[in-house]
Design a protein around this motif. Sequence first.
Motif, PDB file in Angstrom:
ATOM      1  N   TRP A  36       0.850  -1.109   0.108  1.00 52.61           N
ATOM      2  CA  TRP A  36       0.105   0.056   0.083  1.00 52.61           C
ATOM      3  C   TRP A  36       0.856   1.358   0.023  1.00 52.61           C
ATOM      4  CZ3 TRP A  36      -4.473   0.832  -1.973  1.00 52.61           C
ATOM      5  CH2 TRP A  36      -5.392  -0.190  -1.956  1.00 52.61           C
ATOM      6  N   THR A  37       2.117   1.297   0.535  1.00 54.96           N
ATOM      7  CA  THR A  37       2.934   2.478   0.746  1.00 54.96           C
ATOM      8  C   THR A  37       3.439   2.637  -0.817  1.00 54.96           C
ATOM      9  OG1 THR A  37       3.890   1.357   2.691  1.00 54.96           O
ATOM     10  CG2 THR A  37       4.865   3.358   1.839  1.00 54.96           C
ATOM     11  N   ILE A  39       1.855   1.607  -3.572  1.00 55.06           N
ATOM     12  CA  ILE A  39       0.574   2.094  -4.448  1.00 55.06           C
ATOM     13  C   ILE A  39       0.584   3.615  -4.346  1.00 55.06           C
ATOM     14  CG2 ILE A  39      -1.737   1.836  -4.690  1.00 55.06           C
ATOM     15  CD1 ILE A  39      -1.165  -1.274  -4.716  1.00 55.06           C
ATOM     16  N   THR A  40       0.315   3.959  -3.128  1.00 53.73           N
ATOM     17  CA  THR A  40       0.060   5.364  -2.844  1.00 53.73           C
ATOM     18  C   THR A  40       1.170   6.198  -3.396  1.00 53.73           C
ATOM     19  OG1 THR A  40      -0.801   4.678  -0.568  1.00 53.73           O
ATOM     20  CG2 THR A  40      -0.231   7.009  -1.042  1.00 53.73           C
ATOM     21  N   ALA A  41       2.297   5.895  -3.397  1.00 52.80           N
ATOM     22  CA  ALA A  41       3.563   6.556  -4.108  1.00 52.80           C
ATOM     23  C   ALA A  41       3.262   6.776  -5.420  1.00 52.80           C
ATOM     24  CB  ALA A  41       4.793   5.584  -3.680  1.00 52.80           C
ATOM     25  N   ALA A  43       0.509   6.620  -7.124  1.00 48.70           N
ATOM     26  CA  ALA A  43      -0.399   7.474  -7.302  1.00 48.70           C
ATOM     27  C   ALA A  43      -0.220   8.716  -7.293  1.00 48.70           C
ATOM     28  CB  ALA A  43      -1.763   7.088  -6.491  1.00 48.70           C
ATOM     29  N   THR A  44       0.622   9.132  -6.135  1.00 52.70           N
ATOM     30  CA  THR A  44       1.211  10.496  -5.959  1.00 52.70           C
ATOM     31  C   THR A  44       2.016  11.031  -7.177  1.00 52.70           C
ATOM     32  OG1 THR A  44       1.188   9.750  -3.452  1.00 52.70           O
ATOM     33  CG2 THR A  44       2.010  11.952  -4.226  1.00 52.70           C
TER      34      THR A  44
ATOM     35  N   SER B 187       0.660   3.917 -14.848  1.00 55.34           N
ATOM     36  CA  SER B 187       0.547   3.744 -13.403  1.00 55.34           C
ATOM     37  C   SER B 187      -0.493   2.690 -12.709  1.00 55.34           C
ATOM     38  CB  SER B 187       0.114   5.329 -12.574  1.00 55.34           C
ATOM     39  OG  SER B 187       1.001   6.250 -13.008  1.00 55.34           O
ATOM     40  N   MET B 192       0.979  -0.453 -10.913  1.00 54.68           N
ATOM     41  CA  MET B 192       0.068  -1.180  -9.842  1.00 54.68           C
ATOM     42  C   MET B 192      -0.255  -2.614  -9.918  1.00 54.68           C
ATOM     43  SD  MET B 192      -2.394   2.006  -8.741  1.00 54.68           S
ATOM     44  CE  MET B 192      -1.626   3.446  -8.394  1.00 54.68           C
ATOM     45  N   LEU B 197      -2.217  -4.906  -6.888  1.00 52.81           N
ATOM     46  CA  LEU B 197      -3.115  -4.059  -6.100  1.00 52.81           C
ATOM     47  C   LEU B 197      -4.224  -4.889  -5.564  1.00 52.81           C
ATOM     48  CD1 LEU B 197      -4.128  -1.141  -5.524  1.00 52.81           C
ATOM     49  CD2 LEU B 197      -5.104  -1.242  -7.910  1.00 52.81           C
TER      50      LEU B 197
END
Lengths: 115, 197
Positions: A36-37, A39-41, A43-44, B187, B192, B197
């Motif tokens: 999740w870290t 994936i957040t990165a 996305a950012t 992305s 992902m 994901l």
Amino acid sequence: MKKDNRLTNYAIGYATCILLTLIAYLITGLNYYRNWTIITAIATLAFVQFVIQIVFFLHLSKEKKDRWRLYVFISMVIVVLILVIGSIWIMNSLDNNMMLDQKQSNHYLKSQDGL
Amino acid sequence: MDKSVDLIEKVEKSKTYLGFWIYIMTDCVLFASLFAVYAVLHHNTNGGPSGQSLFSMPYALAETLILLTSSFTSGLSMIAARNNHRSKVIFWLVVTFLLGSTFLYLELHEFNHLVQTGDSWRVSGFLSSYFTLVGTHGLHIFVGLLWMTILTLVVMKRGLTKGSVKGLTLLNIFWHFLDVIWIFIFSVVYLMGHVGL
């Protein structure tokens, strides 16, 4: 003077986008962070690159001549957010609230001549 | 000397430009719905392969960098037009076209490879939504390339006229928009998908 400015803008936008793409690509290889870290990165980084391309390539600004383009852009962003977040949210809670698991529901559908 | 700069400024203030921008924004909504479908369906592999096992990351990175470069070179053709430099406009349009067709070739090559190895859109909900999302982007690229070919011929034949400068300005924002969409495909689908994901 003005022309140089434009070329520099394009070059800055291009270089930053390459850099962001490479960073996003490289961090997928980092196994010791939680998914999740990462994936957040990702996305950012995608969001930052999105803003950079809108500003440096599509030249959207707060200037008066761009005012209407900006309004249309903002309404697009709102519609897109509602559409994407709403779909994911609804479909996930639908998934969670299904009482039967995959096997059971297949069995049920077959017994009902549903499929 | 300043003639085509004035033409560009005129186009950027015109209703056509705003109208085309509105079209692009509605196209974003189309892509957003395809992204939403992908986000909902990407776990539904129906026993088939997931994105993690299917996609080659260096390949996707190469596609991304090629499309990004073509977006940059299309911007350079716009700057050349501002400087009233017709042969440079043609040069950068041709470079953009070559990069764009390389990108489309790579994308179709990947599709072909997936179908050949038995992972076509029929296999699962995940693959259906993948092919629809990436294929719709590819279709836009194809239309952009057609437009670019015609525009290059017009610039060659008639020079930087009112009509061709208008086309160039509109094509330019269309092409940048396709690169913006690709950031999200890269992305969400590839990066992902690789992380899981």
